[in-house]
Write a protein that holds these residues in place. Sequence first.
Motif, PDB file in Angstrom:
ATOM      1  N   LEU A  24       0.713  -1.388   0.086  1.00  0.00           N
ATOM      2  CA  LEU A  24       0.157  -0.228  -0.061  1.00  0.00           C
ATOM      3  C   LEU A  24       0.773   1.221  -0.042  1.00  0.00           C
ATOM      4  CD1 LEU A  24      -2.964   1.268   0.019  1.00  0.00           C
ATOM      5  CD2 LEU A  24      -2.867   0.877   2.659  1.00  0.00           C
ATOM      6  N   LEU A  25       1.858   1.200   0.746  1.00  0.00           N
ATOM      7  CA  LEU A  25       2.724   2.573   0.950  1.00  0.00           C
ATOM      8  C   LEU A  25       3.569   2.579  -0.570  1.00  0.00           C
ATOM      9  CD1 LEU A  25       4.091   1.921   4.440  1.00  0.00           C
ATOM     10  CD2 LEU A  25       2.742   3.817   3.566  1.00  0.00           C
ATOM     11  N   ALA A  26       3.909   1.613  -0.974  1.00  0.00           N
ATOM     12  CA  ALA A  26       4.430   1.801  -2.434  1.00  0.00           C
ATOM     13  C   ALA A  26       3.671   2.171  -3.483  1.00  0.00           C
ATOM     14  CB  ALA A  26       4.983   0.260  -2.906  1.00  0.00           C
ATOM     15  N   ALA A  27       2.202   2.276  -3.260  1.00  0.00           N
ATOM     16  CA  ALA A  27       1.188   2.711  -4.283  1.00  0.00           C
ATOM     17  C   ALA A  27       0.952   4.333  -3.980  1.00  0.00           C
ATOM     18  CB  ALA A  27      -0.078   1.974  -4.122  1.00  0.00           C
ATOM     19  N   GLY A  28       2.015   5.047  -3.551  1.00  0.00           N
ATOM     20  CA  GLY A  28       1.839   6.318  -3.324  1.00  0.00           C
ATOM     21  C   GLY A  28       1.492   7.298  -4.782  1.00  0.00           C
ATOM     22  N   PRO A  29       2.229   7.175  -5.723  1.00  0.00           N
ATOM     23  CA  PRO A  29       1.473   7.656  -7.012  1.00  0.00           C
ATOM     24  C   PRO A  29       0.263   7.471  -7.193  1.00  0.00           C
ATOM     25  CG  PRO A  29       3.732   6.675  -7.178  1.00  0.00           C
ATOM     26  CD  PRO A  29       3.329   6.271  -5.901  1.00  0.00           C
ATOM     27  N   GLU A  30      -0.198   6.206  -7.348  1.00  0.00           N
ATOM     28  CA  GLU A  30      -1.661   5.890  -7.621  1.00  0.00           C
ATOM     29  C   GLU A  30      -2.813   6.504  -6.634  1.00  0.00           C
ATOM     30  OE1 GLU A  30       0.961   3.648  -7.280  1.00  0.00           O
ATOM     31  OE2 GLU A  30       1.054   2.673  -9.328  1.00  0.00           O
ATOM     32  N   LEU A  31      -2.116   6.388  -5.234  1.00  0.00           N
ATOM     33  CA  LEU A  31      -2.991   7.272  -4.050  1.00  0.00           C
ATOM     34  C   LEU A  31      -3.284   8.891  -4.486  1.00  0.00           C
ATOM     35  CD1 LEU A  31      -1.713   5.442  -1.066  1.00  0.00           C
ATOM     36  CD2 LEU A  31      -4.052   4.999  -2.047  1.00  0.00           C
ATOM     37  N   ARG A  32      -2.085   9.176  -4.873  1.00  0.00           N
ATOM     38  CA  ARG A  32      -1.953  10.870  -5.280  1.00  0.00           C
ATOM     39  C   ARG A  32      -2.829  11.021  -6.239  1.00  0.00           C
ATOM     40  NH1 ARG A  32       0.468  14.164  -2.141  1.00  0.00           N
ATOM     41  NH2 ARG A  32       2.281  13.465  -0.803  1.00  0.00           N
ATOM     42  N   ASP A  33      -2.869  10.192  -7.508  1.00  0.00           N
ATOM     43  CA  ASP A  33      -3.589  10.249  -8.646  1.00  0.00           C
ATOM     44  C   ASP A  33      -5.203  10.235  -8.251  1.00  0.00           C
ATOM     45  OD1 ASP A  33      -1.523  10.646 -10.271  1.00  0.00           O
ATOM     46  OD2 ASP A  33      -1.530   8.570 -10.819  1.00  0.00           O
ATOM     47  N   LEU A  34      -5.799   9.059  -7.478  1.00  0.00           N
ATOM     48  CA  LEU A  34      -6.893   9.009  -6.925  1.00  0.00           C
ATOM     49  C   LEU A  34      -7.417  10.137  -6.225  1.00  0.00           C
ATOM     50  CD1 LEU A  34      -9.513   7.195  -6.920  1.00  0.00           C
ATOM     51  CD2 LEU A  34      -8.679   6.132  -5.047  1.00  0.00           C
ATOM     52  N   THR A  35      -6.878  10.762  -5.413  1.00  0.00           N
ATOM     53  CA  THR A  35      -6.866  12.181  -4.588  1.00  0.00           C
ATOM     54  C   THR A  35      -7.121  13.123  -5.546  1.00  0.00           C
ATOM     55  OG1 THR A  35      -5.588  11.246  -2.592  1.00  0.00           O
ATOM     56  CG2 THR A  35      -6.238  13.730  -2.786  1.00  0.00           C
ATOM     57  N   GLY A  36      -6.170  13.368  -6.611  1.00  0.00           N
ATOM     58  CA  GLY A  36      -6.232  14.560  -7.618  1.00  0.00           C
ATOM     59  C   GLY A  36      -7.460  14.453  -8.326  1.00  0.00           C
ATOM     60  N   ALA A  37      -8.004  13.260  -8.564  1.00  0.00           N
ATOM     61  CA  ALA A  37      -9.337  13.179  -9.426  1.00  0.00           C
ATOM     62  C   ALA A  37     -10.543  13.447  -8.665  1.00  0.00           C
ATOM     63  CB  ALA A  37      -9.515  11.830  -9.960  1.00  0.00           C
ATOM     64  N   ILE A  38     -10.326  13.839  -7.229  1.00  0.00           N
ATOM     65  CA  ILE A  38     -11.594  14.249  -6.468  1.00  0.00           C
ATOM     66  C   ILE A  38     -12.061  15.672  -6.749  1.00  0.00           C
ATOM     67  CG2 ILE A  38     -12.405  14.819  -4.112  1.00  0.00           C
ATOM     68  CD1 ILE A  38     -10.614  12.157  -3.313  1.00  0.00           C
ATOM     69  N   GLU A  39     -13.401  15.718  -7.294  1.00  0.00           N
ATOM     70  CA  GLU A  39     -13.782  17.105  -7.647  1.00  0.00           C
ATOM     71  C   GLU A  39     -14.349  17.895  -6.330  1.00  0.00           C
ATOM     72  OE1 GLU A  39     -16.960  16.262 -10.171  1.00  0.00           O
ATOM     73  OE2 GLU A  39     -15.999  15.062 -11.627  1.00  0.00           O
ATOM     74  N   ASP A  40     -14.542  17.459  -5.279  1.00  0.00           N
ATOM     75  CA  ASP A  40     -14.991  17.964  -4.256  1.00  0.00           C
ATOM     76  C   ASP A  40     -13.759  18.533  -3.554  1.00  0.00           C
ATOM     77  OD1 ASP A  40     -17.129  18.723  -1.930  1.00  0.00           O
ATOM     78  OD2 ASP A  40     -15.418  17.804  -0.727  1.00  0.00           O
ATOM     79  N   ALA A  41     -13.897  20.114  -3.420  1.00  0.00           N
ATOM     80  CA  ALA A  41     -12.491  20.589  -3.049  1.00  0.00           C
ATOM     81  C   ALA A  41     -12.225  20.301  -1.494  1.00  0.00           C
ATOM     82  CB  ALA A  41     -12.754  22.328  -3.226  1.00  0.00           C
ATOM     83  N   GLN A  42     -13.150  20.316  -0.629  1.00  0.00           N
ATOM     84  CA  GLN A  42     -12.862  20.237   0.742  1.00  0.00           C
ATOM     85  C   GLN A  42     -12.443  18.850   0.945  1.00  0.00           C
ATOM     86  OE1 GLN A  42     -16.376  20.434   3.377  1.00  0.00           O
ATOM     87  NE2 GLN A  42     -15.056  20.326   5.208  1.00  0.00           N
ATOM     88  N   ALA A  43     -12.962  17.686   0.610  1.00  0.00           N
ATOM     89  CA  ALA A  43     -12.281  16.430   0.560  1.00  0.00           C
ATOM     90  C   ALA A  43     -10.976  16.324  -0.030  1.00  0.00           C
ATOM     91  CB  ALA A  43     -13.303  15.212   0.039  1.00  0.00           C
ATOM     92  N   ARG A  44     -10.904  16.777  -1.129  1.00  0.00           N
ATOM     93  CA  ARG A  44      -9.316  16.768  -1.916  1.00  0.00           C
ATOM     94  C   ARG A  44      -8.331  17.332  -0.906  1.00  0.00           C
ATOM     95  NH1 ARG A  44     -10.666  19.113  -5.986  1.00  0.00           N
ATOM     96  NH2 ARG A  44      -9.809  21.048  -5.792  1.00  0.00           N
ATOM     97  N   ALA A  45      -8.852  18.449  -0.273  1.00  0.00           N
ATOM     98  CA  ALA A  45      -7.688  19.193   0.334  1.00  0.00           C
ATOM     99  C   ALA A  45      -7.368  18.156   1.654  1.00  0.00           C
ATOM    100  CB  ALA A  45      -8.160  20.521   0.706  1.00  0.00           C
ATOM    101  N   LEU A  46      -8.580  17.742   2.229  1.00  0.00           N
ATOM    102  CA  LEU A  46      -8.342  16.877   3.543  1.00  0.00           C
ATOM    103  C   LEU A  46      -7.263  15.764   3.137  1.00  0.00           C
ATOM    104  CD1 LEU A  46     -11.854  17.263   4.967  1.00  0.00           C
ATOM    105  CD2 LEU A  46      -9.725  17.924   6.015  1.00  0.00           C
ATOM    106  N   LEU A  47      -7.911  15.052   2.232  1.00  0.00           N
ATOM    107  CA  LEU A  47      -7.095  13.863   1.953  1.00  0.00           C
ATOM    108  C   LEU A  47      -5.694  13.933   1.248  1.00  0.00           C
ATOM    109  CD1 LEU A  47      -9.983  11.936   0.326  1.00  0.00           C
ATOM    110  CD2 LEU A  47      -8.912  11.603   2.536  1.00  0.00           C
ATOM    111  N   THR A  48      -5.457  15.424   0.577  1.00  0.00           N
ATOM    112  CA  THR A  48      -4.200  15.685   0.073  1.00  0.00           C
ATOM    113  C   THR A  48      -3.214  15.866   1.528  1.00  0.00           C
ATOM    114  OG1 THR A  48      -4.964  16.459  -2.157  1.00  0.00           O
ATOM    115  CG2 THR A  48      -2.884  17.173  -1.231  1.00  0.00           C
TER     116      THR A  48
END
Length: 217
Positions: A24-48
């Motif tokens: 899971l930790l090695a999947a950092g780029p994929e996790l960031r891509d999934l976060t960046g695709a979130i449209e809701d600004a509040q949720a995206r900021a919290l998860l980023t």
Amino acid sequence: MSAPDRARIFQLASLLLTYPDDELLAAGPELRDLTGAIEDAQARALLTEFLDWYLSETPIEAQRHYVQTFDLRRKSGLYLTYYLHGDTRKRGMALLMLKQRYRAHGLRLAGGELPDLLPVVLEFAATVGPGDGEAPLRQHRHGLELLRAALGETLTPYAKVLEAVCAVLPQLSEADRADLAALAFDGPPVEAVGLDAVGRGPDLAPYATRNAAEVAR
């Protein structure tokens, strides 16, 4: 918020609330891509913000923090039914109903996996979608809010993941807030019915009185 955006948030939260093994930790780029695709600004900021911390930790530190947060502190356990039902017969029934809901949609849990584990509930919501998929989250909203409060009290970055999930759900009513305050003050029922193997939930007593007013706001 669109259904696909809600699904992305639930999917990502499900992954981030899982034990951070090496894969899971090695999947950092994929996790960031999934976060960046979130449209809701509040949720995206919290998860980023959470990911900025999560991916900067060494694997052993991330794993230690996870265990200390969720496995060694009963008041921030990830088993949602415990918050409302404690170790009572009602909890056993709630677990059974969750299993039946999952089976109706073709989901089979791995051996020993409990249906009220929050990452499982979030994965179900992400996969099945609005309506039946998100019903367990709405039904156990009290547990989600109490967990969010417990994580916020310890200032763990994991609180941001719960904040993102709760922000996606319908706003609490005044009746919900009153029920939460009462539950935080009284704690879950303590009737013992031989459910030792069902995954003991959090001990809310140490923080109940301090947080009752906060939860009620």
